[in-house]
Design a protein around this motif. Sequence first.
Motif, short mmCIF file in Angstrom:
data_model
loop_
_atom_site.label_atom_id
_atom_site.label_comp_id
_atom_site.label_asym_id
_atom_site.label_seq_id
_atom_site.Cartn_x
_atom_site.Cartn_y
_atom_site.Cartn_z
N TYR A 123 43.12 43.14 -15.99
CA TYR A 123 41.66 43.31 -16.16
C TYR A 123 41.14 44.31 -15.13
O TYR A 123 40.24 43.50 -14.36
CB TYR A 123 40.96 42.18 -16.54
CG TYR A 123 41.45 41.45 -17.87
CD1 TYR A 123 41.48 41.58 -19.16
CD2 TYR A 123 42.34 40.23 -17.42
CE1 TYR A 123 41.98 40.80 -19.84
CE2 TYR A 123 42.96 39.42 -18.44
CZ TYR A 123 42.88 39.75 -19.90
OH TYR A 123 43.33 39.06 -20.64
N PRO A 124 41.42 45.47 -14.99
CA PRO A 124 40.99 46.21 -13.65
C PRO A 124 39.41 46.26 -13.41
O PRO A 124 39.06 46.46 -12.35
CB PRO A 124 41.65 47.64 -13.78
CG PRO A 124 42.05 47.56 -15.55
CD PRO A 124 42.06 46.38 -15.89
N ARG A 125 38.55 46.17 -14.71
CA ARG A 125 37.44 46.55 -14.16
C ARG A 125 36.49 45.11 -14.38
O ARG A 125 35.28 44.89 -14.35
CB ARG A 125 36.58 47.29 -15.30
CG ARG A 125 37.21 48.58 -15.49
CD ARG A 125 36.48 49.61 -16.73
NE ARG A 125 35.23 49.49 -16.52
CZ ARG A 125 34.66 50.44 -17.60
NH1 ARG A 125 35.16 50.95 -18.71
NH2 ARG A 125 33.36 50.39 -17.50
N ALA A 126 37.14 44.09 -14.16
CA ALA A 126 36.62 42.69 -14.11
C ALA A 126 36.14 42.21 -12.62
O ALA A 126 36.68 42.96 -11.75
CB ALA A 126 37.66 41.54 -14.63
N LEU A 127 35.09 41.79 -12.30
CA LEU A 127 35.10 40.90 -10.90
C LEU A 127 35.73 39.76 -10.96
O LEU A 127 35.33 38.79 -11.70
CB LEU A 127 33.39 40.80 -10.97
CG LEU A 127 32.84 39.96 -9.42
CD1 LEU A 127 33.40 40.74 -8.22
CD2 LEU A 127 31.59 39.75 -9.67
N ILE A 128 36.77 39.65 -9.78
CA ILE A 128 37.51 38.45 -9.63
C ILE A 128 36.95 37.67 -8.47
O ILE A 128 36.79 38.27 -7.26
CB ILE A 128 38.85 39.13 -9.53
CG1 ILE A 128 39.31 39.74 -10.90
CG2 ILE A 128 39.76 37.71 -9.45
CD1 ILE A 128 40.65 40.27 -10.96
N VAL A 129 36.66 36.39 -8.67
CA VAL A 129 36.41 35.50 -7.54
C VAL A 129 37.71 34.46 -7.43
O VAL A 129 37.74 33.62 -8.27
CB VAL A 129 35.22 34.60 -7.81
CG1 VAL A 129 34.80 33.96 -6.64
CG2 VAL A 129 33.98 35.62 -8.17
N ALA A 130 38.39 34.58 -6.39
CA ALA A 130 39.45 33.64 -6.00
C ALA A 130 39.00 32.66 -5.04
O ALA A 130 38.47 32.81 -3.90
CB ALA A 130 40.37 34.63 -5.10
N VAL A 131 38.87 31.22 -5.54
CA VAL A 131 38.64 30.18 -4.78
C VAL A 131 39.83 29.49 -4.18
O VAL A 131 40.44 28.83 -5.15
CB VAL A 131 37.65 29.32 -5.61
CG1 VAL A 131 37.06 27.90 -4.89
CG2 VAL A 131 36.77 29.90 -6.37
N GLU A 132 39.84 29.39 -2.96
CA GLU A 132 41.05 28.67 -2.23
C GLU A 132 40.67 27.68 -1.02
O GLU A 132 39.95 28.67 -0.05
CB GLU A 132 41.95 29.73 -1.71
CG GLU A 132 43.04 29.06 -1.05
CD GLU A 132 44.04 28.20 -1.67
OE1 GLU A 132 44.17 26.94 -1.10
OE2 GLU A 132 44.27 28.07 -2.82
N PRO A 133 40.86 26.43 -1.02
CA PRO A 133 40.39 25.43 0.02
C PRO A 133 41.14 25.79 1.18
O PRO A 133 40.64 25.17 2.33
CB PRO A 133 40.29 24.23 -0.53
CG PRO A 133 41.26 24.34 -1.56
CD PRO A 133 41.46 25.62 -2.11
N ASP A 134 42.45 26.04 1.23
CA ASP A 134 43.12 26.16 2.38
C ASP A 134 43.00 27.13 3.37
O ASP A 134 43.14 28.30 2.78
CB ASP A 134 44.58 25.86 2.00
CG ASP A 134 45.64 25.96 3.19
OD1 ASP A 134 45.67 24.72 3.76
OD2 ASP A 134 46.22 26.97 3.36
N PRO A 135 42.63 27.16 4.43
CA PRO A 135 42.29 28.40 5.32
C PRO A 135 43.71 29.31 5.31
O PRO A 135 43.34 30.54 5.37
CB PRO A 135 42.16 27.87 6.71
CG PRO A 135 41.63 26.43 6.30
CD PRO A 135 42.58 26.00 5.11
N GLY A 136 44.93 28.93 5.65
CA GLY A 136 45.94 29.72 5.67
C GLY A 136 46.33 30.60 4.33
O GLY A 136 46.48 31.69 4.41
N ASN A 137 46.00 29.71 3.40
CA ASN A 137 46.12 30.35 2.01
C ASN A 137 45.13 31.40 1.54
O ASN A 137 45.39 32.65 1.16
CB ASN A 137 46.37 29.52 0.88
CG ASN A 137 47.55 28.68 0.80
OD1 ASN A 137 48.55 28.95 1.35
ND2 ASN A 137 47.58 27.36 0.07
N ALA A 138 43.85 31.01 2.02
CA ALA A 138 42.69 31.95 1.80
C ALA A 138 43.03 33.27 2.73
O ALA A 138 42.80 34.45 2.02
CB ALA A 138 41.57 31.51 2.30
N GLN A 139 43.45 33.22 3.67
CA GLN A 139 43.61 34.24 4.73
C GLN A 139 44.73 35.24 4.18
O GLN A 139 44.52 36.55 4.13
CB GLN A 139 43.94 33.99 6.25
CG GLN A 139 44.48 35.17 6.99
CD GLN A 139 44.85 34.67 8.41
OE1 GLN A 139 45.27 33.42 8.56
NE2 GLN A 139 45.04 35.55 9.09
#
Length: 278
Positions: free
Chosen positions: A113-129
Amino acid sequence: MYLLYHLRENVRDARHLGPRFLLRHLSRLRRGDGASVRVSVSGVGRLILRRESQDLGVVREIFREDAYRIPSPPHDRQVDEVYRSLLAQGRRPVIIDAGANNGASAAWFAVRYPRALIVAVEPDPGNAQVARANTAQFGVLVVEAAIGCRSGRVRLVGGDGSTDAVQTVRGDDGVRVVTVPEIVGEQPPGCALFIVKVDIEGFESDLFAHDTGWVGDTSVLYVEPHDYLFPGRGVTRGMQAAAVEHDLELLVARGNLVYVNKAAGPGPGPTRRLPEKG
Protein backbone atom coordinates in the motif's frame (compact mmCIF):
# COMPACT_ATOMS: atom_id res chain seq x y z
CA MET A 1 20.76 -33.47 5.71
CA TYR A 2 21.94 -30.15 7.17
CA LEU A 3 23.59 -29.11 3.91
CA LEU A 4 20.63 -30.29 1.85
CA TYR A 5 18.23 -28.27 4.01
CA HIS A 6 20.27 -25.09 3.62
CA LEU A 7 20.64 -25.68 -0.11
CA ARG A 8 16.87 -25.92 -0.45
CA GLU A 9 16.39 -22.79 1.67
CA ASN A 10 18.81 -20.83 -0.51
CA VAL A 11 17.10 -22.01 -3.68
CA ARG A 12 13.78 -20.80 -2.29
CA ASP A 13 15.40 -17.51 -1.26
CA ALA A 14 16.73 -16.95 -4.78
CA ARG A 15 13.36 -17.80 -6.33
CA HIS A 16 11.20 -15.60 -4.09
CA LEU A 17 13.55 -12.92 -2.73
CA GLY A 18 15.83 -12.57 -5.73
CA PRO A 19 19.32 -13.94 -6.46
CA ARG A 20 20.98 -10.89 -4.91
CA PHE A 21 19.59 -11.96 -1.54
CA LEU A 22 22.21 -14.73 -1.54
CA LEU A 23 25.02 -12.18 -1.59
CA ARG A 24 24.58 -11.93 2.16
CA HIS A 25 26.86 -14.99 2.41
CA LEU A 26 29.71 -13.07 0.76
CA SER A 27 29.09 -10.09 3.00
CA ARG A 28 29.20 -12.31 6.08
CA LEU A 29 32.52 -13.83 5.02
CA ARG A 30 33.97 -10.42 4.29
CA ARG A 31 32.83 -8.73 7.52
CA GLY A 32 32.90 -11.58 10.03
CA ASP A 33 30.29 -13.59 11.87
CA GLY A 34 29.48 -10.89 14.40
CA ALA A 35 28.50 -8.19 11.92
CA SER A 36 25.10 -7.23 10.60
CA VAL A 37 24.72 -7.60 6.87
CA ARG A 38 22.71 -5.74 4.26
CA VAL A 39 20.62 -7.84 1.94
CA SER A 40 18.70 -7.00 -1.19
CA VAL A 41 15.10 -8.20 -1.42
CA SER A 42 13.56 -8.12 -4.87
CA GLY A 43 10.84 -5.49 -5.14
CA VAL A 44 11.63 -4.11 -1.68
CA GLY A 45 15.21 -2.87 -1.52
CA ARG A 46 17.97 -3.28 1.00
CA LEU A 47 17.38 -4.48 4.54
CA ILE A 48 19.65 -5.03 7.52
CA LEU A 49 19.89 -8.51 9.02
CA ARG A 50 21.54 -8.85 12.42
CA ARG A 51 23.64 -11.85 13.18
CA GLU A 52 22.54 -13.88 16.24
CA SER A 53 18.96 -12.70 15.74
CA GLN A 54 15.70 -13.88 14.22
CA ASP A 55 15.92 -11.33 11.39
CA LEU A 56 16.54 -13.85 8.62
CA GLY A 57 13.54 -15.94 9.62
CA VAL A 58 11.37 -12.84 9.94
CA VAL A 59 12.30 -11.61 6.45
CA ARG A 60 11.71 -15.05 4.97
CA GLU A 61 8.33 -15.39 6.65
CA ILE A 62 7.13 -11.96 5.56
CA PHE A 63 8.52 -11.66 2.04
CA ARG A 64 9.11 -15.24 0.96
CA GLU A 65 6.03 -16.78 2.54
CA ASP A 66 3.89 -13.63 2.07
CA ALA A 67 2.71 -13.84 5.69
CA TYR A 68 0.49 -10.77 5.54
CA ARG A 69 -1.19 -11.43 2.22
CA ILE A 70 -4.95 -11.64 2.79
CA PRO A 71 -5.63 -15.31 1.98
CA SER A 72 -9.10 -14.83 0.49
CA PRO A 73 -9.09 -13.13 -2.96
CA PRO A 74 -12.59 -11.62 -2.51
CA HIS A 75 -11.60 -10.12 0.83
CA ASP A 76 -8.30 -8.92 -0.63
CA ARG A 77 -10.18 -7.13 -3.41
CA GLN A 78 -12.57 -5.60 -0.87
CA VAL A 79 -9.67 -4.17 1.12
CA ASP A 80 -8.05 -2.85 -2.06
CA GLU A 81 -11.32 -1.10 -2.89
CA VAL A 82 -11.34 0.62 0.49
CA TYR A 83 -7.72 1.69 -0.01
CA ARG A 84 -8.43 3.18 -3.44
CA SER A 85 -11.63 4.82 -2.22
CA LEU A 86 -9.89 6.57 0.67
CA LEU A 87 -7.27 7.93 -1.70
CA ALA A 88 -9.92 9.07 -4.17
CA GLN A 89 -11.58 11.03 -1.34
CA GLY A 90 -8.29 12.78 -0.61
CA ARG A 91 -7.79 10.84 2.61
CA ARG A 92 -4.63 8.99 3.55
CA PRO A 93 -4.96 5.43 4.87
CA VAL A 94 -3.12 4.82 8.14
CA ILE A 95 -1.53 1.45 8.86
CA ILE A 96 -0.38 0.75 12.42
CA ASP A 97 2.21 -2.01 12.76
CA ALA A 98 2.16 -2.84 16.47
CA GLY A 99 5.13 -5.00 17.37
CA ALA A 100 7.14 -4.00 14.33
CA ASN A 101 10.32 -5.86 15.32
CA ASN A 102 12.99 -5.16 12.66
CA GLY A 103 10.64 -3.25 10.38
CA ALA A 104 10.20 -5.98 7.77
CA SER A 105 6.43 -6.10 8.23
CA ALA A 106 6.16 -2.31 7.92
CA ALA A 107 8.22 -2.51 4.72
CA TRP A 108 5.84 -5.18 3.38
CA PHE A 109 2.83 -2.94 4.03
CA ALA A 110 4.67 -0.01 2.42
CA VAL A 111 5.20 -2.01 -0.76
CA ARG A 112 1.65 -3.37 -0.76
CA TYR A 113 0.00 0.00 0.00
CA PRO A 114 2.56 2.58 -1.17
CA ARG A 115 0.45 5.67 -0.50
CA ALA A 116 -0.49 4.74 3.04
CA LEU A 117 0.98 6.37 6.14
CA ILE A 118 2.61 3.63 8.16
CA VAL A 119 3.29 3.91 11.88
CA ALA A 120 5.55 1.17 13.25
CA VAL A 121 5.29 0.76 17.04
CA GLU A 122 8.13 -1.16 18.68
CA PRO A 123 9.10 -1.05 22.39
CA ASP A 124 12.53 -2.68 22.17
CA PRO A 125 15.24 -0.04 21.50
CA GLY A 126 17.46 -2.36 19.44
CA ASN A 127 14.58 -3.49 17.25
CA ALA A 128 13.35 0.09 16.86
CA GLN A 129 16.78 1.23 15.69
CA VAL A 130 16.94 -1.46 13.02
CA ALA A 131 13.31 -0.81 12.04
CA ARG A 132 14.17 2.84 11.38
CA ALA A 133 17.03 1.83 9.12
CA ASN A 134 14.98 -0.79 7.28
CA THR A 135 12.01 1.49 6.64
CA ALA A 136 13.65 4.88 6.05
CA GLN A 137 13.29 4.43 2.30
CA PHE A 138 9.50 4.19 2.73
CA GLY A 139 9.02 7.12 5.08
CA VAL A 140 7.65 4.91 7.86
CA LEU A 141 7.16 6.63 11.22
CA VAL A 142 8.81 4.45 13.89
CA VAL A 143 7.48 5.03 17.41
CA GLU A 144 9.59 3.53 20.20
CA ALA A 145 6.75 2.54 22.51
CA ALA A 146 4.40 -0.25 23.49
CA ILE A 147 0.74 -0.19 22.48
CA GLY A 148 -2.13 -0.73 24.88
CA CYS A 149 -5.66 0.30 25.82
CA ARG A 150 -4.48 3.32 27.84
CA SER A 151 -1.38 5.44 28.25
CA GLY A 152 1.25 4.58 30.84
CA ARG A 153 4.54 2.73 31.11
CA VAL A 154 5.72 -0.85 30.68
CA ARG A 155 8.81 -2.84 31.51
CA LEU A 156 10.43 -5.04 28.89
CA VAL A 157 10.90 -8.62 30.09
CA GLY A 158 11.76 -12.03 28.71
CA GLY A 159 13.13 -12.70 25.30
CA ASP A 160 16.27 -14.44 26.60
CA GLY A 161 18.30 -12.44 24.12
CA SER A 162 15.90 -13.10 21.25
CA THR A 163 14.92 -10.12 19.11
CA ASP A 164 11.38 -11.35 18.52
CA ALA A 165 10.10 -12.45 21.93
CA VAL A 166 10.29 -9.35 24.14
CA GLN A 167 7.23 -9.03 26.38
CA THR A 168 5.78 -5.95 28.08
CA VAL A 169 4.41 -5.64 31.62
CA ARG A 170 2.66 -2.58 33.08
CA GLY A 171 4.72 -0.66 35.62
CA ASP A 172 5.49 2.78 37.03
CA ASP A 173 8.45 3.37 34.76
CA GLY A 174 10.00 2.08 31.56
CA VAL A 175 8.85 2.39 27.96
CA ARG A 176 5.81 4.56 27.31
CA VAL A 177 2.51 3.12 26.13
CA VAL A 178 0.50 4.65 23.28
CA THR A 179 -3.04 3.83 22.15
CA VAL A 180 -4.47 3.36 18.69
CA PRO A 181 -6.71 6.47 18.92
CA GLU A 182 -3.71 8.54 20.10
CA ILE A 183 -1.63 7.40 17.13
CA VAL A 184 -4.37 8.25 14.64
CA GLY A 185 -5.12 11.55 16.35
CA GLU A 186 -1.47 12.64 16.04
CA GLN A 187 -1.44 12.27 12.26
CA PRO A 188 -2.14 15.08 9.75
CA PRO A 189 -5.72 16.04 8.90
CA GLY A 190 -7.47 13.71 6.48
CA CYS A 191 -5.82 10.52 7.75
CA ALA A 192 -8.12 7.55 8.33
CA LEU A 193 -7.41 4.29 10.14
CA PHE A 194 -7.09 1.47 7.61
CA ILE A 195 -5.12 -1.53 8.92
CA VAL A 196 -3.83 -2.52 12.35
CA LYS A 197 -1.37 -5.39 12.73
CA VAL A 198 -0.80 -6.72 16.26
CA ASP A 199 2.08 -8.99 17.28
CA ILE A 200 2.86 -7.98 20.86
CA GLU A 201 3.74 -11.18 22.69
CA GLY A 202 0.65 -11.50 24.87
CA PHE A 203 0.06 -7.80 25.56
CA GLU A 204 -3.01 -8.09 23.35
CA SER A 205 -4.77 -8.81 26.65
CA ASP A 206 -4.12 -5.17 27.56
CA LEU A 207 -4.72 -3.66 24.11
CA PHE A 208 -8.21 -5.16 23.86
CA ALA A 209 -9.16 -4.83 27.55
CA HIS A 210 -11.39 -1.80 26.92
CA ASP A 211 -11.86 1.23 24.62
CA THR A 212 -11.91 -0.97 21.51
CA GLY A 213 -14.13 1.27 19.38
CA TRP A 214 -11.22 1.71 16.97
CA VAL A 215 -11.57 -1.95 15.95
CA GLY A 216 -14.71 -1.05 14.06
CA ASP A 217 -12.80 1.60 12.10
CA THR A 218 -10.26 -0.86 10.68
CA SER A 219 -10.59 -2.51 7.32
CA VAL A 220 -8.22 -5.29 8.40
CA LEU A 221 -7.02 -6.36 11.84
CA TYR A 222 -4.10 -8.79 11.88
CA VAL A 223 -3.38 -10.50 15.21
CA GLU A 224 -0.77 -13.10 16.07
CA PRO A 225 -2.37 -14.76 19.13
CA HIS A 226 -0.24 -15.75 22.11
CA ASP A 227 -2.56 -17.89 24.22
CA TYR A 228 0.02 -20.65 23.86
CA LEU A 229 2.51 -18.57 25.86
CA PHE A 230 0.07 -17.94 28.72
CA PRO A 231 -2.14 -21.02 29.24
CA GLY A 232 -5.30 -20.31 31.19
CA ARG A 233 -5.00 -16.52 31.09
CA GLY A 234 -7.19 -15.90 28.05
CA VAL A 235 -4.97 -13.21 26.59
CA THR A 236 -7.03 -13.06 23.38
CA ARG A 237 -10.44 -13.03 25.08
CA GLY A 238 -10.87 -9.26 24.68
CA MET A 239 -9.74 -9.40 21.07
CA GLN A 240 -12.28 -12.11 20.28
CA ALA A 241 -15.04 -10.12 21.96
CA ALA A 242 -14.14 -6.98 20.00
CA ALA A 243 -14.16 -8.92 16.73
CA VAL A 244 -17.63 -10.28 17.49
CA GLU A 245 -18.92 -6.89 18.63
CA HIS A 246 -17.86 -5.28 15.35
CA ASP A 247 -18.96 -8.23 13.22
CA LEU A 248 -15.57 -8.87 11.65
CA GLU A 249 -15.02 -11.85 9.37
CA LEU A 250 -12.20 -14.20 10.36
CA LEU A 251 -9.54 -15.60 8.06
CA VAL A 252 -6.37 -17.46 8.97
CA ALA A 253 -3.02 -16.81 7.30
CA ARG A 254 -0.09 -18.81 8.62
CA GLY A 255 0.30 -17.77 12.28
CA ASN A 256 -1.99 -14.77 12.01
CA LEU A 257 -5.69 -14.27 12.55
CA VAL A 258 -6.92 -11.89 9.86
CA TYR A 259 -10.13 -10.04 10.69
CA VAL A 260 -11.74 -8.27 7.74
CA ASN A 261 -14.37 -5.63 8.37
CA LYS A 262 -17.21 -6.40 5.99
CA ALA A 263 -18.78 -3.05 6.89
CA ALA A 264 -15.71 -1.18 5.65
CA GLY A 265 -16.47 0.50 2.38
CA PRO A 266 -15.99 3.57 0.28
CA GLY A 267 -18.31 5.82 2.29
CA PRO A 268 -17.13 8.53 4.70
CA GLY A 269 -15.69 7.29 7.94
CA PRO A 270 -13.92 8.61 11.01
CA THR A 271 -10.68 10.48 10.62
CA ARG A 272 -8.17 11.32 13.33
CA ARG A 273 -10.17 9.79 16.17
CA LEU A 274 -9.59 11.48 19.50
CA PRO A 275 -8.29 9.35 22.39
CA GLU A 276 -11.12 7.48 24.07
CA LYS A 277 -11.70 8.05 27.75
CA GLY A 278 -11.58 5.02 30.02
